[in-house]
Design a protein around this motif. Structure first.
Motif: not given
Length: 427
Positions: A337-358
């Motif tokens: 289950e942990k391997e299937n979840f997306v891992q976010i390690g820094d601010r840049e990754t979090l911003d890209k991840f949020l933009l993709k969701i939007i």
């Protein structure tokens, strides 16, 4: 007092003329009368010949002119002479002798008296005529009638045969409340006749009255109401119907009712309808607010349900032969289950991840606005972690909302009770 010709104060009495004291100047021999006021130009002064007369202003001008040399008098202009005369008059008016004189005090008293009379005429009042044999008014009814009038109720008159035992102690009560008690002899409609006679000449005794309350149920008093209207007055006809007072504005036809037992005004049908409409409107607004709250709760419930469903769908199926109590199998499932979840390690990754969701949300649900709560739900689905824990772990703030407000990549726009999340490039 001075001689009007030479201004000498040396004079003697020389008989009387037209009821006034006549004087003879010892210096120039001029005869003159005692002036009543230095301001009145109608006071005439007799010449030494005893026949021709001149006003005080003329005598003053002559006296001032005689003081000037001939050569200066011929050169002086009319405007200069007027200014000199005005200066002399100013000195007289502002002198302490004149301001403290009896004549000036009498003049001031007359002016003040006229001003008081004018103020009284300008003060508008209301008047109440009560047929005490036909109608009884307690203090609450009287206060209600006073509130109906536009002008203050200052005069109250009660008509009755006060020797009649049926009146009881009503005369004492009305007298304590400021009524003028008018006695009428016994007989049918005696009080009504007296009220009609008084009302015909009410303006002679009370010139400031503008409104009149005629309190009686006798129909004959309609003649009084008509007469008062013809005199330009606002007339209210007050009658009793059971436990209700009916107040009719004879000038407009409006009716007002007052409950004697409830001590309050009975609203008209139009006012009752307006109050019911206001109650219905307020209730509709309350129902709409509750429906909006229920819709919000239903949306949150649906998001939670979808979140739990996705979590269980992402879990691999457990083989039938594996026991749920097998610790090694449970650990392997959690690891997958942990391997299937997306891992976010820094601010840049979090911003890209949020933009993709939007962007995905705008493609899949274009008319729907993406709120902060919905964005948090999507983050939970994909990462398996709450948005708050991710933000705190990366030391970007205390909550997802706080991070989005401080981020240069996103912008929050208030939409109703929630914030809509948008990329700053689309602002």
């Amino acid at each position: 007092m001075k001689c009007p010709r030479c201004e000498s104060t040396s004079y003697r009495k020389n008989g009387r003329r037209n009821g006034k004291q006549n004087y003879l100047c010892k210096n120039c021999g001029k005869q003159f009368l005692e002036p009543t006021s230095p301001l009145l130009e109608t006071d005439l002064i007799a010449n030494s010949n005893g026949y021709s007369k001149q006003t005080m202003a003329e005598a003053t001008d002559i006296a001032l002119a005689k003081k000037l040399p001939v050569e200066e008098f011929t050169e002086i202009s009319l405007s200069s002479f007027s200014s000199i005369l005005a200066e002399e008059l100013r000195k007289i008016l502002l002198s302490s002798d004149w301001l403290e004189s009896d004549i000036f005090n009498q003049f001031i008293q007359k002016v003040q008296q006229k001003q008081r009379i004018q103020n009284q005429l300008e003060t508008k009042t209301s008047l109440l005529l009560l047929d005490a044999e036909n109608l009884k008014l307690d203090i609450n009814c009287e206060l209600f009638l006073a509130s109906v009038c536009e002008y203050p109720l200052q005069v109250k008159l009660a008509f009755a045969n006060w020797r009649n035992p049926s009146t009881g102690k009503q005369d004492i009560e009305l007298y304590k409340r400021g009524y003028q008690l008018i006695h009428v002899p016994g007989g049918k409609d005696s009080a009504d006749a007296k009220m009609i006679g008084f009302g015909a000449s009410v303006l002679r005794s009370y010139p400031t009255v503008k409104e009149i309350l005629v309190c009686s149920g006798d129909g004959i008093l309609i003649h009084l109401c008509n007469e008062l209207q013809n005199q330009g007055l606002i007339v209210y006809w007050v009658r009793r119907q059971g436990q209700t007072l009916q107040v009719e504005n004879r000038n407009t036809g409006n009716l007002t009712h007052y409950s004697i037992t409830m001590d309050r005004e009975i609203p008209s049908l139009e006012r009752v309808v307006e109050e019911i409409q206001d109650l219905i409107k307020n209730e509709q607004n309350s129902i709409n607010t509750k429906l909006q709250s229920l819709a919000t709760i239903a949306t949150l419930f649906e998001e939670r349900r979808n979140l739990n469903t996705n979590i269980y769908q992402n879990r691999p199926e457990i083989e039938e032969g594996v026991s749920p109590t097998d610790e090694s199998s449970t650990q392997s499932i959690k690891q997958e289950e942990k391997e299937n979840f997306v891992q976010i390690g820094d601010r840049e990754t979090l911003d890209k991840f949020l933009l993709k969701i939007i962007r995905d949300f705008q493609i899949n649900s274009p008319p729907t606005k993406l709120s902060v709560s919905k964005l948090g739900t999507e983050i939970q689905k994909i990462t398996g972690q709450s948005p708050t824990s991710i933000v705190k772990k990366l030391k970007l703030g205390s909550t997802l909302t706080k991070y989005l407000e401080s981020s240069p990549t996103f912008i929050l726009k208030l939409s109703g009770k929630e914030y809509e999340v948008m990329p700053r490039s689309l602002e």
